[in-house]
Structure formats: structure tokens, C-alpha cells
Scaffold this active site. Structure first.
Site, PDB file in Angstrom:
ATOM      1  N   ASP A  96       0.829  -1.209   0.000  1.00 39.77           N
ATOM      2  CA  ASP A  96       0.000   0.000   0.000  1.00 39.77           C
ATOM      3  C   ASP A  96       0.866   1.263   0.000  1.00 39.77           C
ATOM      4  O   ASP A  96       0.582   2.217  -0.727  1.00 39.77           O
ATOM      5  CB  ASP A  96      -0.928  -0.021   1.216  1.00 39.77           C
ATOM      6  N   ASP A 151      -9.238  -2.389   2.086  1.00 35.82           N
ATOM      7  CA  ASP A 151      -8.982  -1.884   3.424  1.00 35.82           C
ATOM      8  C   ASP A 151      -9.944  -2.469   4.450  1.00 35.82           C
ATOM      9  O   ASP A 151      -9.784  -2.246   5.653  1.00 35.82           O
ATOM     10  CB  ASP A 151      -9.088  -0.346   3.436  1.00 35.82           C
TER      11      ASP A 151
END
Length: 627
Positions: free
Chosen positions: A374, A426
Site C-alpha cells: 500500500d 482496506d
């Protein structure tokens, strides 16, 4: 299947008092603040740039196009300190604004020149507007998105605002129509979003946390005997040791492909989103309907590759299709978020139901890799690709469409009405860890207070708050896993070490519990298809609850239609009438048959409830028992 799995565990007290758990929870807050500071530092050091200032364009007249619109100030453009009222002006004869403006166009500083983005440099356009006394220029992009990529950015005191093609064309058309009633009057100011305590952000955090909990509920459905959403063994995919690395590599390849080919693939993504959403919603509604209304289990016909079609399918499928089609038609409107979130919730819950982490060792490997994944694709990728690959892909890559794999909450008290968004990854990736912890707690007979699940959920909530705090401070896209991974994984590992249970978590084995064991199937009166369980004498086989062998002739609670039964340890059997306790099974059935022939009622206990319990019919070698 849990009953009997922990029968040999001894009762031990937890090694950690409650105030240690409370201390870990309190420590999450400063951890979130530290992570926010680290995220900001990483973004700056990696060369990340904040989004350009957003211009709030409030059109006052004509009334047909009145409203608030978004534009972008150029990098070195002057910005108004307060709202400025201006008149839109299109240079006659040269809509690109490259030639000198003929004659007087109004009082100096009270108009904004509306020009195209082609033919000459932006600096030349600014110079022509300055000579005519314009306050600045509004550049109409030639695409759906604002494009201010120019070489010379020395604009002086003039405002330079970029607007998308759709808005610019409307302003130009109105301005060229002639007549005072067609003049476009507007005010320009700097867009100021709601503060950190934005109601929409708080709702998004609560929605994401709720879906984490719902995902864990789906993931542990097989531990609730008779659950209609419990997956079959062949539907569950347990992650192997190479899964984290493979997931990271495949995810990187997909991101790069989408970065370069998004304009060609965006509608493929939309189609797959609708197809997957229809499938998942149909499956969920079908299971719930056939469980609640057993008459809907009637099989109508068989479709190749799909199998038998029931009445419940014919009800669930149109409902699912209507949700998917509603999203397609309203996806860019004010109501599209409702249908997108419904489809997204079904996706996320079924991911947790299907994928399973066998131990926390793999969870650490997966989340650690995705932590750096990420950070790289959000903060560091601009060094290699000019722009943040993750941000470009998430925003549709200039196609005017948004990638649908995210949750949306409409803005509240926002003049531009911009949705608050959070990607599925997420939620799904931390959700795998939290679902594993919930399963581990159930197998270890742990309550919410003494297990790991509640602590991880609280950590997720803190991590989400830290991510949005960093977003507010830095005003640029954030890698949410930078905050979520430490806030969920770190407290879990710390608590496991304090309890001396890290080895059990690392291997994925249940821990001894200090609480009395509960029989999870003791209140189960239905099979997974919703049929009432009936006490019968079993054929030799295995209990569908605990998996233990069941000898022929043993009493079980059975569903003949599904060939599904529970042994006495998983579901207590109806007691025999008084005076038959010492009889063999065959003699007991003879007494039951005799009682039935005489019309006598036979008392039974240990059924679900003692008053108002519906009649339960049972087979015992031809004898029917009424309880």
C-alpha cells in the site's frame, strides 16, 4: 464443528487481568497519532504532492445552471482570500484565447475569460487576458477531467482555474447565446471541506467497522449448527504458505495494467462488478429465504452447470438483478451509493465466508506484505510512474468513471457534495485477521471480553480514525493499511505474548479457557436448510456437528430430507417417558409405539423452550412420538 472438540481442555485462569487489556486499548490512541505522523513523513519524503487547491465555483445565473461546481487552481495561480463575484466572458472570434481581445469587454477585474486548452501556451492565454483587464482565465479541459499540465506557470496576480469539459461547454454555450439573461454570473472561492469531525467520515468508519464484524459472523457460520449461511467444505479456501506473496505480486500486476489501460477496461470492471454482485446477492437471499420459508425449497428444474433451481432462486434472482441494474443507472447520481454499498457489503461478507487464514503466522505475512504494498503504490509509485498508481486507478484513470470496488457515503454539509470513499481491500484484508481471531475465540470458548476479537475490532476503528486524520492533515490520498495493519496486528500480538498464548495463535490451535464450556449446538432445532430436526435412531455414520462417529441405533436429532443429524453431545435428545429409562433402545421404542396406539402423550424435555414449543414429530422404527 465445535462440540466435543475441547472436552479435554482443563480450566485455567487467563494470565492477563482486565486492566492490562484496557491499557492496550488506551495505547492504541497514541499509536494512531504516531502512525499519522509517520504517514505524513513518508508522503513528504517520497515526493508525494498534495492535491491542487480546489476552486468552489458558485454559479448564480442563469437559473438553469445555478449551483456549486468544482474546479482546480493551477499550481502557481493566485487564489482569492474571499468569495469574488465575476462575469464569464468568452473571447469572440477565438475561443482558445490566444489572440488579443477586441474592444472593451467590461470593467477591469470584474470578469473571467473562459478559454480552451489548445492552440497556444497557457502563459500566452494569461497574457492576453491580463491585457484585456480580466481577473484571470477559466481553462476548459478537452476531457472529462481537469488538465492543467503546462510548462510555464508564471501567472502573476491572475487566477488560473481549470474546469472539466462538461461544465466548460455549458458556460461557453450560455455566454455566446447573447442577451443579459444568458450572462453567466458566478462567485469564485477556495473550497473548504468539512473539518476532521465530518459526519460522513464518521459514518464511513462505523460502516467499515460494522462490515468487519459482519464478515466475522459469516466466517464463523459453520460453528453455529444449523446456520443457513454456513459454507460447504468445498466452498472454503484455506490459504497456503505462498498465498501472501502470490496475492502481492498479482495485485501489483493488475494495478499496473489498469494504470495504463483503464480507459479500455473500466467498463469490463463495471460489468464484472454487476455480475459478481448479482451472484452474491442471489446466493445470500436464496439461503435466507429457503431457511425461513421451507416451502420455497421446492425444486422446479435443473440448469446445466448451475444445478437444481428452487422457488427461492426465482425470488432472489430478480431482487439481486434489480439492485445491480439500479446501481448501473444511478452510479453517477445522488442515489448510486446506496446500491453500490449493498453490493459491496455482500462481496465483503462472502470473501470472509470463503477465504480462511489457518493461523496468525500467515496473517502476519499477508498483512506485512500488504502494508508495504500500500505504501509503495500510493506514496512511492510517482517516482516511477509520474503519478500515484493507486490513486489514479481508484479514481478511474481519467475516464470520468470511478472504480466501483469501494464503499461510498454521501457528503453532509459539503458545498460540493463529494462522497467519502474507502476501498474494499482496506476492509477485506484486516477482516481476514479479525475473522480468524473470532474463530479462534469460539473454538477456545472465549467471551468477547476475554478473547482477541473485540480488541482487534477496536484496533481497526482506531486505525481508520488515524487514516482519516492523516488525510485531513496532508490533503492527499492515504494508504489505509499503513494505519490499519499496526492497529490490528500489534495489539493482538502484544496481548498473546502477555497471555503466553502466542504459540497457539501462531499454529492456529485453540487455547484452554478459564470459562465453563458451552455446547454451541444445544439450542439447534433445525438443519442448515431450515427443516425441523426429529429424534430418531441413527444409521452408523458421523455427527454433522462434532464429526465424531455415531454407532448404529444411537439416538440422534435428524433431518431425513437432508441426511443430516446431530449426536446427543451436540443436541440433547428428547427424554423417554417415565419408566423406560433402563430399557434397551428396541424396548423403549416398543413402549413409545404402545403409548401412541393408546393415544397417550409422551413427556419430553431438553427441547428448545418448555412452553409454547411447537409439536415435533419423530420416527422410532415406525412409532410416532408427540412432545
Amino acid at each position: 464443528k465445535t462440540s466435543g472438540a475441547l472436552a479435554n481442555h482443563t480450566r485455567t485462569s487467563l494470565a492477563v487481568p482486565w486492566y492490562t487489556c484496557a491499557g492496550i486499548l488506551m495505547a492504541m490512541v497514541p499509536l494512531g497519532l504516531v502512525l499519522t505522523a509517520i504517514g505524513s513523513a513518508i508522503g513528504v519524503q517520497a515526493g508525494g504532492e498534495a492535491d491542487p487547491a480546489i476552486a468552489l465555483i458558485a454559479i448564480k445565473s442563469p437559473s438553469e445552471i445555478a449551483g456549486n461546481y468544482a474546479g482546480h487552481f493551477a499550481q502557481d495561480s493566485s487564489t482569492p482570500t474571499s468569495s469574488v463575484d465575476l462575469l464569464a466572458y468568452v473571447p469572440p472570434g477565438d475561443a482558445e484565447g490566444c489572440a488579443s481581445y477586441p474592444g472593451a469587454v467590461g470593467s477591469p477585474g470584474d470578469f473571467l475569460a473562459v478559454v480552451g486548452s489548445q492552440s497556444c501556451s497557457l502563459a500566452q492565454k494569461v497574457e492576453r487576458a491580463r491585457a484585456a483587464g480580466a481577473k484571470g482565465i477559466m481553462v476548459v479541459s478537452d476531457t472529462k477531467r481537469v488538465n492543467l499540465d503546462v510548462g510555464d506557470t508564471s501567472f502573476g496576480a491572475e487566477m488560473v482555474i481549470g474546469v472539466p469539459k462538461s461544465l466548460g461547454e455549458v458556460i461557453v454555450a450560455r455566454s455566446l447565446a447573447g442577451g443579459a439573461e444568458h450572462l453567466v454570473r458566478m462567485s469564485i472561492s477556495i473550497y473548504s471541506p468539512p473539518g476532521l469531525l465530518d459526519v460522513s467520515l464518521l459514518l464511513l468508519v462505523c460502516l467499515a467497522t460494522s462490515l468487519i464484524v459482519a464478515g466475522a459472523f459469516f466466517a464463523t457460520a459453520d460453528l453455529r449448527l444449523g446456520s443457513p449461511i454456513a459454507p460447504k467444505s468445498e466452498e472454503v479456501v484455506e490459504m497456503g504458505k505462498f498465498f501472501p506473496l502470490a496475492f502481492c505480486v498479482v495485485g501489483s500486476v493488475v494495478l499496473v495494467v489498469l494504470y495504463f489501460l483503464m480507459q479500455y477496461l473500466i467498463y469490463v470492471i463495471i460489468f464484472m462488478f454487476c455480475l459478481g454482485g448479482t451472484t452474491q446477492l442471489t446466493e445470500l437471499l436464496h439461503k435466507c429465504l429457503r431457511y425461513r420459508f421451507t416451502a420455497l425449497q421446492h425444486k422446479l428444474f435443473t440448469v446445466p452447470l448451475l444445478g437444481p433451481i428452487e422457488v427461492a432462486h426465482l425470488i432472489a434472482f430478480p431482487c439481486a438483478v434489480s439492485v445491480a441494474l439500479s446501481w448501473v443507472f444511478f452510479r453517477n447520481g445522488d442515489q448510486g451509493w446506496i446500491f453500490q454499498d449493498i453490493i459491496g457489503a455482500s462481496f465483503l461478507c462472502f470473501i470472509q465466508r470463503t477465504l480462511r487464514l489457518p493461523n496468525i503466522k500467515l496473517a502476519v505475512a499477508l498483512l506485512t506484505l500488504m502494508f508495504f504494498f500500500d505504501i509503495f503504490w500510493v506514496f512511492i509509485s510517482p517516482v516511477f510512474f509520474e503519478k500515484s498508481v493507486m490513486v489514479v486507478v481508484a479514481t478511474g484513470g481519467g475516464t470520468g468513471e470511478s472504480v466501483p470496488m469501494l464503499l461510498r457515503i454521501p457528503a453532509i454539509n459539503d458545498p460540493l457534495g463529494r462522497d467519502r470513499m474507502l476501498g474494499f481491500g482496506d476492509i477485506a484484508l484486516p477482516g481476514l485477521l479479525i475473522s480468524f481471531l473470532r474463530r479462534h475465540d469460539l473454538l477456545s470458548r472465549r467471551s468477547l471480553r476475554s478473547g482477541y476479537f473485540a480488541l482487534a475490532v477496536a484496533g481497526y476503528f482506531v486505525g481508520m480514525c488515524a487514516a482519516f486524520t492523516a488525510l485531513f492533515i496532508m490533503k492527499m490520498g492515504q494508504p489505509a493499511l499503513l494505519y490499519l495493519v499496526p492497529c490490528t496486528l500489534a495489539p493482538t500480538l502484544v496481548l498473546a505474548c502477555a497471555r503466553r498464548e502466542l504459540g497457539a495463535l501462531w499454529q492456529g490451535t485453540p487455547c484452554p479457557s478459564g470459562e465453563s464450556a458451552q455446547v454451541h449446538g444445544s439450542t439447534c432445532s433445525y438443519c442448515p436448510s431450515g427443516h425441523t430436526l426429529k429424534p430418531v435412531l441413527a444409521e452408523a455414520g458421523r455427527c454433522d456437528g462434532c464429526g465424531k462417529s455415531v454407532p448404529s441405533g444411537a439416538q440422534v436429532m435428524d433431518c431425513r430430507q437432508c441426511n443430516w443429524y446431530l449426536c446427543g453431545a451436540c443436541r440433547p435428545i428428547a427424554e423417554a417417558p417415565a419408566g423406560t429409562e433402563d430399557l434397551e433402545e428396541g424396548a423403549r421404542c416398543e413402549v413409545l409405539a404402545s403409548a401412541q396406539q393408546k393415544g397417550e402423550r409422551v413427556e419430553a424435555t431438553n427441547l428448545e423452550g418448555t412452553s409454547g414449543t411447537p409439536a415435533v414429530e419423530a420416527d422410532c422404527e415406525g412409532a410416532a412420538v408427540s412432545a
